[in-house]
Write an enzyme that holds these catalytic residues in place. Sequence first.
Site, PDB file in Angstrom:
ATOM      1  N   LYS A 167      -9.934   0.314  -2.604  1.00  0.00           N
ATOM      2  CA  LYS A 167      -9.840  -0.078  -1.190  1.00  0.00           C
ATOM      3  C   LYS A 167     -10.228   1.080  -0.278  1.00  0.00           C
ATOM      4  O   LYS A 167      -9.470   2.033  -0.132  1.00  0.00           O
ATOM      5  CB  LYS A 167      -8.417  -0.543  -0.863  1.00  0.00           C
ATOM      6  CG  LYS A 167      -8.220  -0.918   0.614  1.00  0.00           C
ATOM      7  CD  LYS A 167      -6.810  -1.429   0.876  1.00  0.00           C
ATOM      8  CE  LYS A 167      -6.553  -1.638   2.354  1.00  0.00           C
ATOM      9  NZ  LYS A 167      -5.211  -2.195   2.632  1.00  0.00           N
TER      10      LYS A 167
ATOM     11  N   ASP B 161       0.882  -1.181   0.000  1.00  0.00           N
ATOM     12  CA  ASP B 161       0.000   0.000   0.000  1.00  0.00           C
ATOM     13  C   ASP B 161       0.915   1.224   0.000  1.00  0.00           C
ATOM     14  O   ASP B 161       1.488   1.581   1.035  1.00  0.00           O
ATOM     15  CB  ASP B 161      -0.887   0.008   1.246  1.00  0.00           C
ATOM     16  CG  ASP B 161      -2.082  -0.932   1.108  1.00  0.00           C
ATOM     17  OD1 ASP B 161      -2.004  -1.857   0.293  1.00  0.00           O
ATOM     18  OD2 ASP B 161      -3.076  -0.740   1.838  1.00  0.00           O
TER      19      ASP B 161
ATOM     20  N   LYS C  51      -6.869   3.764  -3.066  1.00  0.00           N
ATOM     21  CA  LYS C  51      -7.319   3.618  -1.686  1.00  0.00           C
ATOM     22  C   LYS C  51      -7.835   4.979  -1.213  1.00  0.00           C
ATOM     23  O   LYS C  51      -7.259   6.011  -1.561  1.00  0.00           O
ATOM     24  CB  LYS C  51      -6.111   3.158  -0.866  1.00  0.00           C
ATOM     25  CG  LYS C  51      -6.364   2.799   0.576  1.00  0.00           C
ATOM     26  CD  LYS C  51      -5.085   2.189   1.168  1.00  0.00           C
ATOM     27  CE  LYS C  51      -5.165   2.000   2.654  1.00  0.00           C
ATOM     28  NZ  LYS C  51      -3.937   1.416   3.215  1.00  0.00           N
TER      29      LYS C  51
END
Length: 275
Positions: free
Chosen positions: A211, A155, A175
């Site tokens: 996400k 990430d 995200k």
Amino acid sequence: MAAHSQGTEFDLSWISKIQVNQPAVLRRAQQIQARRTVKKEWQAAWLLKAVTFIDLTTLSGDDTFSNIQRLCYKAKYPIREDLLKALNMHDKGITTAAVCVYPARVCDAVKALKAVGCNIPVASVATGFPAGQTHLKTRLEEIRLAVEDGASEIDVVINRSLVLTGQWEGSNFIKTSTGKETVNATFPVAIVMLRAIRDFFWKTGNKVGFKPAGGIRSAKDSLAWLSLIKEELGDEWLKPELFRIGASSLLTDIERQIYHHVTGRYAAYHDLPMS
């Protein structure tokens, strides 16, 4: 979120022309949150599906091998066996999608997952999480070390100054937030991001994953997120390759709701210990 096929530069000029109809986005967000997203009889099945999208996360300054070990055990066995048996789902191999830890804890996670015979990915936050305000050289080294230790997903904290000046970077997943901000995953922001994913797919044929992370704590919330993905992007996005939920305490509430569905009563605190 830019991408280009081999040998041809993708034209990003359309991105600068995008405008967001904020009142319409807010109306859509309220609609999603206000209604019951799944009929009662289907709730347990959808909650089990939600489990399979969770990146079970611990990002604490006091993380140690023992709590990483417990996290990984919970990732492998997210719902109590007797509850799964009652739903006839005990043999379906339900696990979370991944575990997500700091780079320095990747080795611990890899070791703990191996010990319980679980082959889900280890994801790691890197690149100066959560601010991303470290030198590029340091950020790249952090990724390299995490991968070396066994992380198969990273990430990345993007360089937000590039975004704010319209210098888009490539990505195969986007995200909502780091989860460490005052405001994290919200439905209005998610709607804008999901429609950008949809537009990008229509223009390029490339599917970008999504996400939401931070503040997603209730089973009801998780069902709303699944419903939003299904309605905005379709069933093909409802798989762990294209959708994840970054969460730490969400799983506890999902298990509580499944316990209630099976037994007709709510679990006492000691009935369902978290990781």
